[in-house]
Design a protein around this motif. Structure first.
Motif, short mmCIF file in Angstrom:
data_model
loop_
_atom_site.label_atom_id
_atom_site.label_comp_id
_atom_site.label_asym_id
_atom_site.label_seq_id
_atom_site.Cartn_x
_atom_site.Cartn_y
_atom_site.Cartn_z
N PHE A 78 26.50 -82.89 -8.99
CA PHE A 78 27.12 -83.37 -7.75
C PHE A 78 27.37 -82.22 -6.78
O PHE A 78 27.13 -82.36 -5.58
CB PHE A 78 28.44 -84.10 -8.05
CG PHE A 78 28.25 -85.53 -8.48
CD1 PHE A 78 27.81 -86.50 -7.59
CD2 PHE A 78 28.54 -85.93 -9.77
CE1 PHE A 78 27.65 -87.82 -7.97
CE2 PHE A 78 28.38 -87.24 -10.17
CZ PHE A 78 27.94 -88.19 -9.27
N GLU A 79 27.83 -81.08 -7.29
CA GLU A 79 28.08 -79.93 -6.41
C GLU A 79 26.80 -79.45 -5.75
O GLU A 79 26.81 -79.07 -4.58
CB GLU A 79 28.76 -78.82 -7.19
CG GLU A 79 30.21 -79.13 -7.52
CD GLU A 79 30.87 -78.12 -8.43
OE1 GLU A 79 30.17 -77.25 -9.02
OE2 GLU A 79 32.11 -78.19 -8.57
N ALA A 80 25.69 -79.49 -6.47
CA ALA A 80 24.40 -79.10 -5.90
C ALA A 80 23.97 -80.03 -4.77
O ALA A 80 23.21 -79.64 -3.89
CB ALA A 80 23.32 -79.07 -7.00
N LEU A 81 24.51 -81.26 -4.78
CA LEU A 81 24.22 -82.25 -3.74
C LEU A 81 25.24 -82.20 -2.60
O LEU A 81 25.19 -83.01 -1.68
CB LEU A 81 24.17 -83.65 -4.34
CG LEU A 81 23.05 -83.90 -5.36
CD1 LEU A 81 23.28 -85.22 -6.08
CD2 LEU A 81 21.70 -83.87 -4.67
N GLY A 82 26.18 -81.27 -2.67
CA GLY A 82 27.16 -81.12 -1.60
C GLY A 82 28.47 -81.86 -1.81
O GLY A 82 29.26 -82.00 -0.87
N TYR A 83 28.74 -82.33 -3.02
CA TYR A 83 29.97 -83.06 -3.32
C TYR A 83 31.02 -82.12 -3.90
O TYR A 83 30.69 -81.15 -4.58
CB TYR A 83 29.70 -84.18 -4.34
CG TYR A 83 28.96 -85.35 -3.78
CD1 TYR A 83 29.65 -86.46 -3.31
CD2 TYR A 83 27.58 -85.36 -3.71
CE1 TYR A 83 28.97 -87.55 -2.79
CE2 TYR A 83 26.89 -86.44 -3.19
CZ TYR A 83 27.60 -87.54 -2.74
OH TYR A 83 26.93 -88.62 -2.22
N GLU A 84 32.28 -82.45 -3.65
CA GLU A 84 33.40 -81.77 -4.28
C GLU A 84 34.07 -82.75 -5.23
O GLU A 84 34.14 -83.95 -4.96
CB GLU A 84 34.41 -81.30 -3.24
CG GLU A 84 33.89 -80.20 -2.36
CD GLU A 84 34.96 -79.68 -1.41
OE1 GLU A 84 36.17 -79.89 -1.67
OE2 GLU A 84 34.58 -79.06 -0.41
N CYS A 85 34.57 -82.24 -6.33
CA CYS A 85 35.18 -83.08 -7.36
C CYS A 85 36.69 -83.03 -7.28
O CYS A 85 37.28 -81.97 -7.11
CB CYS A 85 34.71 -82.61 -8.74
SG CYS A 85 35.40 -83.56 -10.10
N SER A 86 37.32 -84.20 -7.43
CA SER A 86 38.77 -84.32 -7.53
C SER A 86 39.07 -85.25 -8.70
O SER A 86 38.31 -86.17 -8.97
CB SER A 86 39.37 -84.93 -6.27
OG SER A 86 39.04 -84.18 -5.15
N LYS A 87 40.20 -85.00 -9.36
CA LYS A 87 40.65 -85.90 -10.43
C LYS A 87 42.03 -86.39 -10.07
O LYS A 87 42.86 -85.64 -9.58
CB LYS A 87 40.68 -85.17 -11.77
CG LYS A 87 39.31 -84.80 -12.28
CD LYS A 87 39.37 -84.20 -13.66
CE LYS A 87 37.96 -83.85 -14.10
NZ LYS A 87 37.92 -83.26 -15.42
N TYR A 88 42.25 -87.67 -10.29
CA TYR A 88 43.53 -88.29 -9.99
C TYR A 88 44.08 -88.96 -11.24
O TYR A 88 43.33 -89.59 -11.98
CB TYR A 88 43.38 -89.35 -8.89
CG TYR A 88 42.93 -88.77 -7.57
CD1 TYR A 88 43.86 -88.23 -6.69
CD2 TYR A 88 41.59 -88.76 -7.22
CE1 TYR A 88 43.45 -87.69 -5.49
CE2 TYR A 88 41.18 -88.22 -6.02
CZ TYR A 88 42.11 -87.68 -5.15
OH TYR A 88 41.70 -87.15 -3.97
N TYR A 89 45.36 -88.83 -11.43
CA TYR A 89 46.02 -89.45 -12.56
C TYR A 89 47.17 -90.30 -12.04
O TYR A 89 48.24 -89.82 -11.76
CB TYR A 89 46.55 -88.39 -13.53
CG TYR A 89 45.47 -87.48 -14.02
CD1 TYR A 89 44.69 -87.84 -15.12
CD2 TYR A 89 45.19 -86.28 -13.39
CE1 TYR A 89 43.68 -87.01 -15.58
CE2 TYR A 89 44.18 -85.45 -13.85
CZ TYR A 89 43.43 -85.82 -14.93
OH TYR A 89 42.43 -85.01 -15.38
N ASP A 90 46.88 -91.57 -11.84
CA ASP A 90 47.89 -92.50 -11.37
C ASP A 90 47.98 -93.57 -12.44
O ASP A 90 48.00 -93.26 -13.61
CB ASP A 90 47.46 -93.07 -10.01
CG ASP A 90 48.58 -93.78 -9.28
OD1 ASP A 90 49.73 -93.74 -9.76
OD2 ASP A 90 48.31 -94.39 -8.24
N ARG A 91 47.98 -94.82 -12.07
CA ARG A 91 47.93 -95.88 -13.07
C ARG A 91 46.59 -95.88 -13.78
O ARG A 91 46.45 -96.37 -14.87
CB ARG A 91 48.17 -97.24 -12.43
CG ARG A 91 49.62 -97.44 -12.01
CD ARG A 91 49.84 -98.82 -11.50
NE ARG A 91 49.22 -98.95 -10.18
CZ ARG A 91 49.05 -100.08 -9.56
NH1 ARG A 91 49.44 -101.21 -10.12
NH2 ARG A 91 48.49 -100.11 -8.36
#
Length: 68
Positions: free
Chosen positions: A7-20
């Motif tokens: 994904f990073e090679a395609l220009g995306y940044e990763c985020s992780k969320y911990y909610d419900r």
């Protein structure tokens, strides 16, 4: 290569969320999003058509999550 690297090679940044629900979200500069909902074993791609390389990265992420 790991899904995050793909994904990073395609220009995306990763985020992780911990909610419900635990989510892994990839966003690019054009505000396109690919989100993986861990508990439901679902993903969503918003606002665009997928390229083959994006599809491969999605498959790799699903493989790493043990979904396929």
């Amino acid at each position: 290569m790991a899904a995050k690297e793909m994904f990073e090679a395609l220009g995306y940044e990763c985020s992780k969320y911990y909610d419900r629900n635990i989510m892994i979200q990839y966003c690019d500069e054009e505000e396109n999003q690919i989100v993986f909902f861990i508990n439901e074993q679902e993903f969503s791609a918003s606002n665009f058509s997928l390229t083959v390389d994006e599809f491969k990265a999605i498959q790799k992420q699903m493989e790493e999550l043990g979904w396929i």
